[in-house]
Design an enzyme around this catalytic site. Sequence first.
Site, PDB file in Angstrom:
ATOM      1  N   ARG A  87      -4.102   1.956  10.760  1.00  0.00           N
ATOM      2  CA  ARG A  87      -4.758   1.513  11.987  1.00  0.00           C
ATOM      3  C   ARG A  87      -4.860   2.692  12.940  1.00  0.00           C
ATOM      4  NH1 ARG A  87      -6.375  -1.942   9.411  1.00  0.00           N
ATOM      5  NH2 ARG A  87      -6.284  -4.224   9.685  1.00  0.00           N
ATOM      6  N   GLU A 133     -12.829   2.817  16.902  1.00  0.00           N
ATOM      7  CA  GLU A 133     -13.799   2.752  15.820  1.00  0.00           C
ATOM      8  C   GLU A 133     -14.781   1.594  15.919  1.00  0.00           C
ATOM      9  OE1 GLU A 133     -12.042   0.482  12.035  1.00  0.00           O
ATOM     10  OE2 GLU A 133     -10.855   2.241  12.534  1.00  0.00           O
ATOM     11  N   ALA A 143     -11.368   2.974   2.965  1.00  0.00           N
ATOM     12  CA  ALA A 143     -10.305   2.965   1.953  1.00  0.00           C
ATOM     13  C   ALA A 143     -10.281   1.678   1.137  1.00  0.00           C
ATOM     14  CB  ALA A 143      -8.949   3.202   2.609  1.00  0.00           C
ATOM     15  N   PHE A 144     -10.624   0.552   1.754  1.00  0.00           N
ATOM     16  CA  PHE A 144     -10.575  -0.739   1.056  1.00  0.00           C
ATOM     17  C   PHE A 144     -11.771  -0.948   0.140  1.00  0.00           C
ATOM     18  CE2 PHE A 144     -13.693  -1.547   4.229  1.00  0.00           C
ATOM     19  CZ  PHE A 144     -14.450  -2.631   3.795  1.00  0.00           C
ATOM     20  N   HIS A 154     -13.435   3.934   7.750  1.00  0.00           N
ATOM     21  CA  HIS A 154     -12.732   2.729   7.294  1.00  0.00           C
ATOM     22  C   HIS A 154     -13.220   2.311   5.900  1.00  0.00           C
ATOM     23  CE1 HIS A 154     -10.040  -0.382   9.300  1.00  0.00           C
ATOM     24  NE2 HIS A 154     -10.030  -0.663   8.020  1.00  0.00           N
ATOM     25  N   ILE A 208       0.841  -1.207   0.000  1.00  0.00           N
ATOM     26  CA  ILE A 208       0.000   0.000   0.000  1.00  0.00           C
ATOM     27  C   ILE A 208       0.869   1.247   0.000  1.00  0.00           C
ATOM     28  CG2 ILE A 208      -1.707   1.312   1.301  1.00  0.00           C
ATOM     29  CD1 ILE A 208      -2.829  -1.372   2.299  1.00  0.00           C
TER      30      ILE A 208
END
Length: 332
Positions: free
Chosen positions: A234, A263, A297-298, A295, A155
């Site tokens: 993270r 989170e 981004a994926f 969360h 990444i």
Amino acid sequence: MKIAFFSTQPYDRMFFNRENQDERFTYQFYETHLGPHIVQAVNDVDAVCVFVNDRVNREVIEVLASRGVKIIALRCAGFNNVDLDAAREFGIAVCRVPAYSPEAVAEHAMALLLTLNRKTHKAYNRVREQNFSLNGLLGFNLHGKTIGVVGTGKIGKAFCRVAKGFGCKLLAFDIYEDEQLKEMGVSYVDMDTLYRSSDIISLHCPLTPENKHMINNTSIRQMKDGVVVLNTSRGALIDTSAVIDALKTRKIGGLALDVYEQEEKLFFKDLSGTIIEDDTIQRLMSFPNVLVTAHQAFFTEEALTQIAGTTLSNIEGLLLGHEPSNKQAIVV
């Protein structure tokens, strides 16, 4: 082959069902996260499939082992939420998805940076209200700025390629230096130099006991005034209280987060009709120069397809005793 899925969202069902057209797997889906409160419900499955906010501690693993579970399959790259020593002790294999479209996360990190800098989210809302003023929307050129990249795995490497296209100078820190990145002009430096020299710092490293709260009062004091910090890795890499103090003093000029230390109580849920009791996230979101996504981004078609396919391949291979095609997928 039977699998119990936890922290299940509608898109998880869609993509895992799509990869199971031949019905060689039998699924059980749970919306709740895996933890001591639900582990007793696990029964007659070969594997449990978990995500970033499931808590697979010793207590949970002991129950899983007593129920005959053979595999803990993470449908993500990180495994800091699994007690690996307990998994070894109780003979449960742990596997993960070591790389799922790294470009998805890298592109989202750049999208956060561009949005935060050029304030396109604010401009969009203004124009919809017929406000065409430019006041308060001033940004800066990325071209020529120095970006410090912490972690140059798949990444981080993808992010370097994206940032290079904007004409940025790139500094990097990683235990293992990437020769291709060095040929591309990326300079590896120590963390102190990266902190001191970077206009923008982007985190792309896994969470370990050694780097928890690496962004803290001490490291922030070394940074440039007005530094922009990005975190798509993270949440616990950042000491949130220290960052809030730095935002208040304007030491940090901008903060973009796709992850947050607490989170699991917030992300992947619709809380629009509730009162959020987490004062820290509320304080963070009160700053005009803070941008938070949940969360996300994926979350691309390509990444979710790869996550589902790799996870099922990991489980099938372990159950059948096959050598994994990617040895990094097997953690224990």
